[in-house]
Design a protein around this motif. Structure first.
Motif, mmCIF file in Angstrom:
data_model
loop_
_atom_site.group_PDB
_atom_site.id
_atom_site.type_symbol
_atom_site.label_atom_id
_atom_site.label_comp_id
_atom_site.label_asym_id
_atom_site.label_seq_id
_atom_site.Cartn_x
_atom_site.Cartn_y
_atom_site.Cartn_z
ATOM 1 N N GLY A 1 29.819 46.356 39.790
ATOM 2 C CA GLY A 1 30.004 46.422 41.244
ATOM 3 C C GLY A 1 29.317 45.216 41.842
ATOM 4 N N TYR A 2 29.798 44.734 42.997
ATOM 5 C CA TYR A 2 29.156 43.552 43.604
ATOM 6 C C TYR A 2 27.774 43.908 44.126
ATOM 7 N N ASP A 3 27.620 45.182 44.513
ATOM 8 C CA ASP A 3 26.262 45.660 44.734
ATOM 9 C C ASP A 3 26.130 47.021 44.054
ATOM 10 N N PRO B 1 30.212 50.786 43.045
ATOM 11 C CA PRO B 1 30.838 50.412 41.775
ATOM 12 C C PRO B 1 32.329 50.125 41.962
ATOM 13 N N ILE B 2 32.774 49.021 41.383
ATOM 14 C CA ILE B 2 34.206 48.673 41.462
ATOM 15 C C ILE B 2 34.879 49.127 40.155
ATOM 16 N N LEU B 3 34.224 48.802 39.045
ATOM 17 C CA LEU B 3 34.732 49.233 37.740
ATOM 18 C C LEU B 3 33.729 50.239 37.185
ATOM 19 N N TYR C 1 26.941 33.092 47.113
ATOM 20 C CA TYR C 1 27.778 32.483 48.143
ATOM 21 C C TYR C 1 28.569 33.509 48.943
ATOM 22 N N SER C 2 28.760 34.701 48.356
ATOM 23 C CA SER C 2 29.496 35.677 49.158
ATOM 24 C C SER C 2 28.582 36.319 50.191
ATOM 25 N N THR C 3 27.281 36.105 50.085
ATOM 26 C CA THR C 3 26.383 36.702 51.082
ATOM 27 C C THR C 3 25.653 35.658 51.931
ATOM 28 N N GLY D 1 47.964 46.976 39.912
ATOM 29 C CA GLY D 1 47.165 48.054 40.485
ATOM 30 C C GLY D 1 47.113 47.900 41.980
ATOM 31 N N PRO D 2 46.644 48.929 42.667
ATOM 32 C CA PRO D 2 46.565 48.856 44.121
ATOM 33 C C PRO D 2 45.633 47.723 44.566
ATOM 34 N N THR D 3 45.836 47.254 45.797
ATOM 35 C CA THR D 3 44.964 46.221 46.359
ATOM 36 C C THR D 3 43.525 46.735 46.403
ATOM 37 N N GLY D 4 42.593 45.886 45.975
ATOM 38 C CA GLY D 4 41.190 46.278 46.018
ATOM 39 C C GLY D 4 40.763 47.115 44.833
ATOM 40 N N ALA D 5 41.679 47.289 43.845
ATOM 41 C CA ALA D 5 41.324 48.117 42.684
ATOM 42 C C ALA D 5 40.336 47.393 41.767
ATOM 43 N N GLY D 6 40.300 46.057 41.859
ATOM 44 C CA GLY D 6 39.360 45.317 41.032
ATOM 45 C C GLY D 6 40.036 44.418 40.009
ATOM 46 N N LYS D 7 41.293 44.040 40.272
ATOM 47 C CA LYS D 7 42.021 43.199 39.315
ATOM 48 C C LYS D 7 41.368 41.820 39.189
ATOM 49 N N SER D 8 41.104 41.186 40.332
ATOM 50 C CA SER D 8 40.471 39.862 40.286
ATOM 51 C C SER D 8 39.072 39.979 39.707
ATOM 52 N N THR D 9 38.420 41.090 40.004
ATOM 53 C CA THR D 9 37.067 41.291 39.504
ATOM 54 C C THR D 9 37.052 41.304 37.972
ATOM 55 N N VAL D 10 37.986 42.033 37.380
ATOM 56 C CA VAL D 10 38.055 42.107 35.918
ATOM 57 C C VAL D 10 38.179 40.706 35.329
ATOM 58 N N PHE E 1 31.730 34.601 35.889
ATOM 59 C CA PHE E 1 31.381 34.330 37.282
ATOM 60 C C PHE E 1 30.375 35.388 37.728
ATOM 61 N N TYR E 2 30.497 36.559 37.127
ATOM 62 C CA TYR E 2 29.524 37.638 37.336
ATOM 63 C C TYR E 2 29.219 38.251 35.990
ATOM 64 N N ASP E 3 28.047 38.826 35.844
ATOM 65 C CA ASP E 3 27.732 39.554 34.627
ATOM 66 C C ASP E 3 27.903 41.048 34.865
HETATM 67 P P1 ADP Z 1 42.048 43.250 43.633
HETATM 68 O O1 ADP Z 1 42.100 41.939 42.928
HETATM 69 O O2 ADP Z 1 42.465 44.392 42.779
HETATM 70 O O3 ADP Z 1 42.742 43.274 44.944
HETATM 71 P P2 ADP Z 1 39.263 42.625 43.861
HETATM 72 O O4 ADP Z 1 38.793 42.534 42.459
HETATM 73 O O5 ADP Z 1 39.536 41.360 44.573
HETATM 74 O O6 ADP Z 1 40.541 43.588 43.940
HETATM 75 O O7 ADP Z 1 38.211 43.438 44.712
HETATM 76 C C1 ADP Z 1 37.755 44.715 44.338
HETATM 77 C C2 ADP Z 1 36.762 45.204 45.375
HETATM 78 O O8 ADP Z 1 35.603 44.401 45.347
HETATM 79 C C3 ADP Z 1 37.289 45.141 46.794
HETATM 80 O O9 ADP Z 1 36.855 46.316 47.449
HETATM 81 C C4 ADP Z 1 36.646 43.939 47.408
HETATM 82 O O10 ADP Z 1 36.413 44.144 48.762
HETATM 83 C C5 ADP Z 1 35.341 43.845 46.619
HETATM 84 N N1 ADP Z 1 34.924 42.440 46.432
HETATM 85 C C6 ADP Z 1 35.661 41.457 45.903
HETATM 86 N N2 ADP Z 1 34.964 40.294 45.841
HETATM 87 C C7 ADP Z 1 33.748 40.565 46.338
HETATM 88 C C8 ADP Z 1 32.550 39.784 46.536
HETATM 89 N N3 ADP Z 1 32.469 38.493 46.209
HETATM 90 N N4 ADP Z 1 31.474 40.404 47.074
HETATM 91 C C9 ADP Z 1 31.537 41.710 47.416
HETATM 92 N N5 ADP Z 1 32.617 42.487 47.262
HETATM 93 C C10 ADP Z 1 33.723 41.951 46.727
#
Ligand code: ADP
Length: 602
Positions: A359-361, A365-367, A123-125, A384-393, A400-402
């Motif tokens: 990484g989303y692709d 790599p995000i983590l 859905y993100s693409t 952590g800084p914005t975009g560091a990957g907090k929500s991703t973790v 939601f992702y593997d």
């Molecule tokens: P934080 O929560 O620390 O602000 P995120 O985990 O939201 O950071 O995002 C980490 C990185 O992954 C960011 O660079 C963001 O642009 C990217 N990102 C987040 N969600 C997606 C997604 N669904 N598809 C591709 N890239 C994403």
């Protein structure tokens, strides 16, 4: 494409058999239609010999001079042929529509089930508008194809063959002249088919672009208005809408060529048949009745040829639709389900990230190598800084992702060892903004656990500090909320979101900055509700404002794809590293909203 549609219509084999039978009857009746007239012209009015079996049947009457009897019989036959043909056509029509509708229903459900299972990555693409257009318009083209075209191609071919056979039987060399142009017509039709398919593809693409643009705009209408961007959005829609008109007109200009070409061809053939036929009749080698049959067949002959071409249009559209549907169905961006997976009753809530890379692709790599241990019942703050990957973790816990490498463990098991739904049932999620669905408040809270009783829901709402404002609404718990909860304030939506998680009573709680968008008044109510919600649970809270996680058992700083620091507030402050930096920045800038005056909640 045929195999795809074939698979879809297979369950309706017996209905298709009935349809086929009806179509055969229709064809036979259509072939028989000119024959009563031929008998009247040749055997009643004229004196020609009858075909052997008719001779056997009608000869005694003609001998006795009962010619009018024979004419009456022929007239009755004409009516009977029409009645039988029409009855068959009625049954055929009803059942073809039924097959089309049910095939569309099956396909819609299959596609929707797949869409529900597709990973968030998909859905993100992909644009929602495009997906919706496949779910509606593309399925409709398959429906049109399944209900009208599959069998009619067969019947059209059969009709053409039978007519040719009968015409050859009447007068073979004359038939050759009459149908000489057919191969050219078929060649034209096949060329035509390719052009139509290409043009149709363009139209569908532009149409779904309209949906995508409109959907995006309407979804964020408030922002569009706030920034006065209506004209820009209109221009966007204008462009795709104009392109649709262009593509549709181009497609129509190709499609509309068919009828004139066929009509002129029919006229040419008819002219040749009339001219040569007249000569043959005068020479005595053809009867008027035979010429009538020829003329009738010729008029009918080009209809199936033309239908074949119109069908090619339906085929072209269905092929495009099928391609677009297949492109979704063939996407295997689903989180793989473990059919023999564990189905935990209640988890203790121990979570461990072990050398996680994600990484989303793949190139981004995000983590990179994230390690983190969380004990059951612990309250962990992530900063952590914005975009560091907090929500991703956090999103890796409910899968939601593997992960690309490493393992996320819950209670000592890899998350991939659990079945998906039971795993997600153990997790409560409160996000920065709570999305509500069109429906009542009660239904929206029950979304957390559909089998919750009304009493449980009210108890949850009370704990979430939502009961009072809900009761102040015109219909209390039965009040309808608009799309996405737009009729409620941010703070009210959050408290409903908390009540929703409260009824779920899951041992793991993930908080993604749930108070970030709130003013201080409603923030207090939400924080109070959250504190009740967090009791006895393992909590992972992402925080932008550090004050909200000051009391956490463990604060984790994520930066550069790894855990850069972790410890309690005091430990990290003493360490004077990243956390202390972040803290100083917030404190100096006075951006900690708790201390700054904010507008009151309306
Ligand atoms: P934080 O929560 O620390 O602000 P995120 O985990 O939201 O950071 O995002 C980490 C990185 O992954 C960011 O660079 C963001 O642009 C990217 N990102 C987040 N969600 C997606 C997604 N669904 N598809 C591709 N890239 C994403």
């Amino acid at each position: 494409m045929l195999r795809f549609v074939g698979g879809l219509i297979r369950p309706y084999r017996s209905t298709l058999a009935v349809i086929l039978l009806c179509m055969l009857v229709e064809t036979a009746m259509s072939l028989a239609t000119p024959w009563p007239l031929k008998i009247i012209l040749d055997n009643v009015i004229g004196d020609h010999k009858l075909t052997p079996w008719l001779h056997h049947l009608l000869h005694p009457m003609l001998e006795r001079g009962d010619k009018l009897h024979v004419a009456a019989l022929a007239a009755v036959a004409l009516v009977l042929i029409a009645i039988v043909g029409s009855a068959a056509s009625y049954i055929d029509n009803y059942y073809t529509e039924s097959v089309g509708q049910w095939v569309a229903h099956d396909l819609r459900m299959r596609l929707y089930q797949h869409l529900q299972r597709l990973s968030l990555r998909y859905y993100s693409t992909h644009e929602t508008g495009t997906i919706l257009s496949t779910l509606t318009a593309d399925i409709q083209t398959i429906q049109g194809f399944a209900s009208s075209s599959t069998l009619s191609i067969l019947v059209d071919l059969l009709t053409i063959l039978c007519m040719l056979g009968l015409m050859f039987w009447l007068n073979w060399d004359f038939t050759l002249i009459a149908v000489a142009v057919t191969p050219f017509l078929l060649l034209f039709v096949s060329r035509f088919k390719k052009a139509v398919k290409k043009a149709t593809h363009e139209v569908r693409k532009e149409q779904s672009a309209i949906l995508a643009v409109a959907q995006q705009d309407l979804e964020s209408i408030q922002v569009v208005k706030a920034f006065g961007q209506e004209k820009v959005e209109e221009k966007l829609l204008f462009d795709v809408s104009e392109a649709t008109v262009g593509a549709a007109l181009k497609a129509r200009s190709i499609k509309a060529l068919l009828s004139p070409v066929v009509n002129i061809t029919v006229a040419l053939c008819t002219a040749v048949v009339l001219w040569r036929g007249a000569a043959l009749i005068l020479a005595g080698s053809m009867t008027i009745g035979e010429l009538t049959v020829y003329l009738a067949y010729l008029a009918k002959f080009f209809k199936p040829v033309k239908d074949l071409a119109t069908t090619t249009n339906a085929v072209a559209q269905a092929a495009v639709g099928a391609e677009r549907i297949r492109s979704i169905l063939d996407t295997d961006a689903v989180i793989p389900e473990n059919p023999d997976g564990l189905e935990p009753e209640t988890l203790a809530g121990e979570i461990e990230f072990d050398h996680i890379a994600f990484g989303y692709d793949a190139d981004n790599p995000i983590l990179t190598d994230l390690n983190l241990k969380i004990k059951p019942g612990q309250f962990v703050g992530i900063v952590g800084p914005t975009g560091a990957g907090k929500s991703t973790v956090v999103s890796l816990i409910p899968r939601f992702y593997d992960v690309q490498s490493g393992t996320v463990h819950i209670d000592g098991h890899d998350v991939r060892e659990y079945k998906l739904k039971p795993l997600r049932d153990q997790i409560g999620y409160v996000l920065q903004d709570t999305v509500l669905f069109r429906g009542t408040i009660l239904e929206n809270i029950a979304f957390g656990r559909p089998d919750a009783t009304k009493d449980e829901i009210i108890a949850a709402a009370k704990l979430a500090n939502a009961h009072d404002f809900i009761m102040a609404m015109p219909n209390g718990y039965d009040t309808l909320v608009g799309d996405r909860g737009s009729t409620l304030s941010g703070g009210q939506r959050q408290r409903i979101g908390i009540a929703r998680v409260m009824v779920r009573n899951s041992p793991i709680l993930l908080l993604d900055e749930p108070t970030a968008a709130l003013d201080s008044e409603s923030e207090k109510l939400v924080i109070d509700a959250l504190e009740k919600l967090m009791k006895g649970k393992t909590v992972i809270a992402i925080a932008h404002r550090l004050s909200t996680i000051r009391d956490a058992d463990q604060i984790v700083v994520i930066a550069g794809g790894v855990v850069a620091e972790s410890g309690t507030h005091d430990e990290l402050m003493a360490k004077n590293g990243l956390y202390a930096d972040l803290h100083r920045t917030q404190f100096d800038a006075g951006s900690d909203k708790v201390e700054s005056p904010q507008p009151q909640e309306q």
